[in-house]
Design a protein around this motif. Structure first.
Motif, PDB file in Angstrom:
ATOM      1  N   ILE A  79     -25.449   4.076  -4.317  1.00  0.00           N
ATOM      2  CA  ILE A  79     -24.287   3.200  -4.148  1.00  0.00           C
ATOM      3  C   ILE A  79     -23.295   3.792  -3.147  1.00  0.00           C
ATOM      4  N   ASP A 103     -22.381   1.626   0.057  1.00  0.00           N
ATOM      5  CA  ASP A 103     -21.026   1.088   0.074  1.00  0.00           C
ATOM      6  C   ASP A 103     -20.198   1.555   1.264  1.00  0.00           C
ATOM      7  N   GLY A 162     -13.978  -4.203   1.140  1.00  0.00           N
ATOM      8  CA  GLY A 162     -14.999  -3.977   0.131  1.00  0.00           C
ATOM      9  C   GLY A 162     -14.807  -4.728  -1.169  1.00  0.00           C
ATOM     10  N   GLN A 163     -13.714  -5.472  -1.280  1.00  0.00           N
ATOM     11  CA  GLN A 163     -13.406  -6.191  -2.514  1.00  0.00           C
ATOM     12  C   GLN A 163     -13.705  -7.686  -2.345  1.00  0.00           C
ATOM     13  N   VAL A 166     -17.373 -10.607   1.069  1.00  0.00           N
ATOM     14  CA  VAL A 166     -17.744 -10.004  -0.200  1.00  0.00           C
ATOM     15  C   VAL A 166     -17.518 -11.023  -1.308  1.00  0.00           C
ATOM     16  N   ARG A 195     -18.140  -7.605  -6.572  1.00  0.00           N
ATOM     17  CA  ARG A 195     -18.172  -6.138  -6.535  1.00  0.00           C
ATOM     18  C   ARG A 195     -18.052  -5.667  -7.981  1.00  0.00           C
ATOM     19  N   ASN A 196     -19.193  -5.459  -8.600  1.00  0.00           N
ATOM     20  CA  ASN A 196     -19.257  -5.035  -9.986  1.00  0.00           C
ATOM     21  C   ASN A 196     -20.130  -3.781 -10.039  1.00  0.00           C
ATOM     22  N   LEU A 197     -19.682  -2.758  -9.293  1.00  0.00           N
ATOM     23  CA  LEU A 197     -20.460  -1.530  -9.226  1.00  0.00           C
ATOM     24  C   LEU A 197     -20.256  -0.716 -10.490  1.00  0.00           C
ATOM     25  N   GLU A 239     -23.743  -4.384  -9.459  1.00  0.00           N
ATOM     26  CA  GLU A 239     -23.964  -5.441  -8.468  1.00  0.00           C
ATOM     27  C   GLU A 239     -22.967  -5.369  -7.332  1.00  0.00           C
ATOM     28  N   PHE A 240     -23.472  -5.690  -6.128  1.00  0.00           N
ATOM     29  CA  PHE A 240     -22.631  -5.920  -4.958  1.00  0.00           C
ATOM     30  C   PHE A 240     -23.266  -7.082  -4.208  1.00  0.00           C
ATOM     31  N   SER A 241     -22.532  -8.179  -4.109  1.00  0.00           N
ATOM     32  CA  SER A 241     -23.097  -9.385  -3.510  1.00  0.00           C
ATOM     33  C   SER A 241     -22.146  -9.965  -2.483  1.00  0.00           C
ATOM     34  N   GLN A 267     -27.570 -11.049  -3.304  1.00  0.00           N
ATOM     35  CA  GLN A 267     -27.131 -10.401  -4.531  1.00  0.00           C
ATOM     36  C   GLN A 267     -27.905  -9.089  -4.623  1.00  0.00           C
TER      37      GLN A 267
END
Length: 154
Positions: free
Chosen positions: A17, A21, A44-45, A68, A71-73, A76-78, A92
């Motif tokens: 990540i 990221d 990044g948000q 973006v 952003r649920n690191l 998940e990053f989608s 996703q």
């Protein structure tokens, strides 16, 4: 067109990540990458917009607009990636831990072609899937060995 690709990366999820990221790392695993420019929102948000510039070969440059979405690191990053007038790709990315030093990266992709490209989508759809697979393989190599796509073919 929808497709899912995945790979197992022999690195801890936190490290994968961290490398994923950081936009400064795009040049190491995305062929033709030129620049990443943050344009709006908190970088990044969710809602952040950035412009990614690529050289598609023979000096033909194009921009892709990244927005973006999630952003649920570390899970998940989608986001959405748009090449204006050509296509939109919703991706996703999921990061699954498979032990202390192994991560499964899953990318669910949905590609929508626009205008003239709707007609061409049938013929070039496989190219999008192949390019996604190439990027994922490059990212895996970058994570595991520090491989740099700019060094390929030299």
């Amino acid at each position: 067109m929808q497709y899912t690709i995945e790979t197992e990366i022999n690195r801890p999820r936190e490290k994968v990540i961290e490398l994923f990221d950081n936009p400064d790392n795009l040049a190491y695993w995305q062929p033709g990458f030129i620049s990443f420019t943050h344009e709006s929102g908190e970088a990044g948000q969710p809602g952040a917009v950035s412009r990614i510039r690529y050289d598609h070969g023979n000096g033909k440059e194009f921009d892709m607009i990244e927005t973006v979405g999630v952003r649920n690191l570390p899970k998940e990053f989608s986001g959405t990636f748009e090449v204006p007038g050509m296509m939109t790709v919703q991706i996703q990315n999921y990061f699954h831990e498979r032990g202390p030093d192994r991560t499964i990266l899953v990318a669910k992709n949905e590609v929508t072609f626009h205008g003239f490209w709707k007609l061409m989508g049938f013929f070039i759809g496989g190219c999008s899937r192949n390019e996604s697979r190439e990027f994922m393989n490059n990212f895996k190599a970058f994570c595991e060995t520090g491989a740099d796509v700019r060094e390929q073919g030299k």
